[in-house]
Design an enzyme around this catalytic site. Structure first.
Site, short mmCIF file in Angstrom:
data_model
loop_
_atom_site.label_atom_id
_atom_site.label_comp_id
_atom_site.label_asym_id
_atom_site.label_seq_id
_atom_site.Cartn_x
_atom_site.Cartn_y
_atom_site.Cartn_z
N GLY A 53 -6.72 8.54 6.84
CA GLY A 53 -7.86 9.33 6.35
C GLY A 53 -8.63 9.93 7.52
O GLY A 53 -8.99 9.23 8.47
N ILE B 215 -11.47 -1.23 6.71
CA ILE B 215 -11.29 -0.57 8.01
C ILE B 215 -12.46 0.36 8.30
O ILE B 215 -12.93 0.45 9.45
CB ILE B 215 -9.96 0.24 8.04
CG1 ILE B 215 -8.77 -0.62 7.59
CG2 ILE B 215 -9.71 0.83 9.43
CD1 ILE B 215 -8.49 -1.86 8.40
N ASN C 263 -9.45 11.95 -0.29
CA ASN C 263 -9.75 10.52 -0.41
C ASN C 263 -11.17 10.37 -0.95
O ASN C 263 -12.14 10.31 -0.18
CB ASN C 263 -9.60 9.85 0.96
CG ASN C 263 -9.77 8.36 0.87
OD1 ASN C 263 -10.24 7.85 -0.14
ND2 ASN C 263 -9.39 7.66 1.92
N CYS D 100 -12.24 5.64 -1.02
CA CYS D 100 -12.34 4.56 -0.04
C CYS D 100 -13.54 3.67 -0.41
O CYS D 100 -14.65 4.16 -0.55
CB CYS D 100 -12.52 5.13 1.37
SG CYS D 100 -12.78 3.82 2.60
N ILE E 289 -3.08 4.39 -7.28
CA ILE E 289 -4.50 4.16 -7.11
C ILE E 289 -4.81 3.83 -5.64
O ILE E 289 -3.91 3.45 -4.89
CB ILE E 289 -4.98 2.95 -7.98
CG1 ILE E 289 -4.16 1.70 -7.66
CG2 ILE E 289 -4.97 3.29 -9.42
CD1 ILE E 289 -4.59 0.43 -8.38
N GLY F 185 0.38 1.30 -5.09
CA GLY F 185 -0.19 -0.01 -5.38
C GLY F 185 0.92 -1.03 -5.56
O GLY F 185 1.50 -1.16 -6.64
N GLY G 213 2.48 1.14 0.90
CA GLY G 213 1.41 0.84 1.85
C GLY G 213 1.55 -0.52 2.49
O GLY G 213 2.22 -0.70 3.51
#
Ligand code: SIN
Length: 311
Positions: free
Chosen positions: A52, A77, A133, A136, A197, A249, A271
């Protein structure tokens, strides 16, 4: 004959986005791509999705930023990144040399910043699409502050779409009662695709210190623990919108990818699995192809939405 894995995640757009296969990393789990490019041929991927990026560079949140959870991981993060100017000047020229489309994930503090960053990325060689995004959970401004509000999500989408010819994918949060209305509102404002998601809000407690593990207390849960939630939301959204859905996800295997495609996803993001297995993306592609061959499926598009088409 080998099955066809090619999908289009922005059909009918000025710049459609045909991928050689439906598998890409989830934002934040692949950095800017160079690290992984040293370990395997990333042109095998359907796409690369960047960390991002924000208007100004960010240091991110204080440590610790991650905690293990049952069947998953909790992160906070805080969008540590180099900022959009460095993304354009230092990263995009590298991406022009790659035989894989790069999607830049952008995280505005405000609705207006989403529009401004889309304008800055428009026409930059090496950038194939933008992922907004608005989901977040780990920042004070932007993030789910926008993404939990249907009107603000629509305005952020509109602001980006009107400023770029690049396909705009909107990554939505699961941390709402009705993710379908978010997806519908973003589609109505011109989103080329919906990514569902982002992480699920969670908490870990340090019993020795008698306080939350993460300095901001809450973080985002990812990994296999959230796969059923993601599948449910992909299934609901895919039946409600006419644009492609990118499932994210808990994807870590070819079987997971098949499940997301059958739930209505056109592509998947991988991810958390990449942290334990840097080859996870390749395993998903190979596993998907092997499953298709074993089950006589010649074209991956025939799997998309199979679970509700046949219901
Ligand atoms: C973070 O940087 O805190 C995670 C990014 C995200 O959840 O979108």
């Amino acid at each position: 004959m080998r099955p066809s894995l090619s999908v289009d995640i922005a059909p009918g757009r000025k710049n459609s986005l045909v991928l050689k296969n439906p598998v890409m990393p989830a934002s934040g789990c692949f950095s800017w791509g160079q690290e992984f490019a040293r370990h395997f041929d990333i042109s095998a991927l359907g796409a690369v999705v960047s960390k991002g990026v924000t208007m100004a560079p960010r240091q991110g949140n204080p440590q610790p930023r991650v905690a293990e959870t049952p069947a998953g991981m909790l992160n906070s993060i805080g969008l540590q990144n180099i900022g959009i100017d460095a993304c354009i000047s230092d990263m995009a020229p590298i991406w022009t040399r790659w035989d894989v489309p790069v999607i830049v994930n952008v995280a505005g503090d405000t609705v207006e910043e989403f529009g401004e960053m889309a304008r800055m990325l428009d026409g930059v060689p090496g950038i194939a699409a933008i992922e907004l995004n608005i989901s977040c959970p780990n920042v004070d401004m932007g993030g789910i502050e926008i993404g939990q509000d249907v009107g603000a999500s629509a305005r952020a989408t509109r602001a980006a779409v009107r400023n770029t010819d690049l396909p705009v994918i909107v990554k939505i949060t699961p941390n709402v009662t009705d993710p379908v209305s978010l997806a519908r509102a973003c589609e109505a404002e011109g989103a080329a695709a919906i990514c569902a998601i982002n992480t699920v809000l969670g908490l870990a407690i340090d019993v020795r210190r008698q306080r939350p593990v993460l300095p901001r207390a809450r973080g985002g849960v990812s990994g296999p623990a959230i796969k059923p939630i993601a599948l449910r939301i992909v299934y609901d959204i895919a039946r409600a919108v006419n644009v492609p859905v990118i499932g994210c996800g808990g994807v870590g295997s070819g079987q997971d990818a098949v499940e997301f495609l059958m739930a209505g996803a056109t592509a998947v993001q991988v991810g958390t699995a990449t942290f334990a297995n840097p080859r996870a993306l390749l395993d998903v592609i190979e596993g998907l192809e092997a499953w298709m061959s074993a089950n006589g499926v010649a074209d991956v598009n025939d799997l998309i939405g199979a679970s509700f088409r046949s219901a």
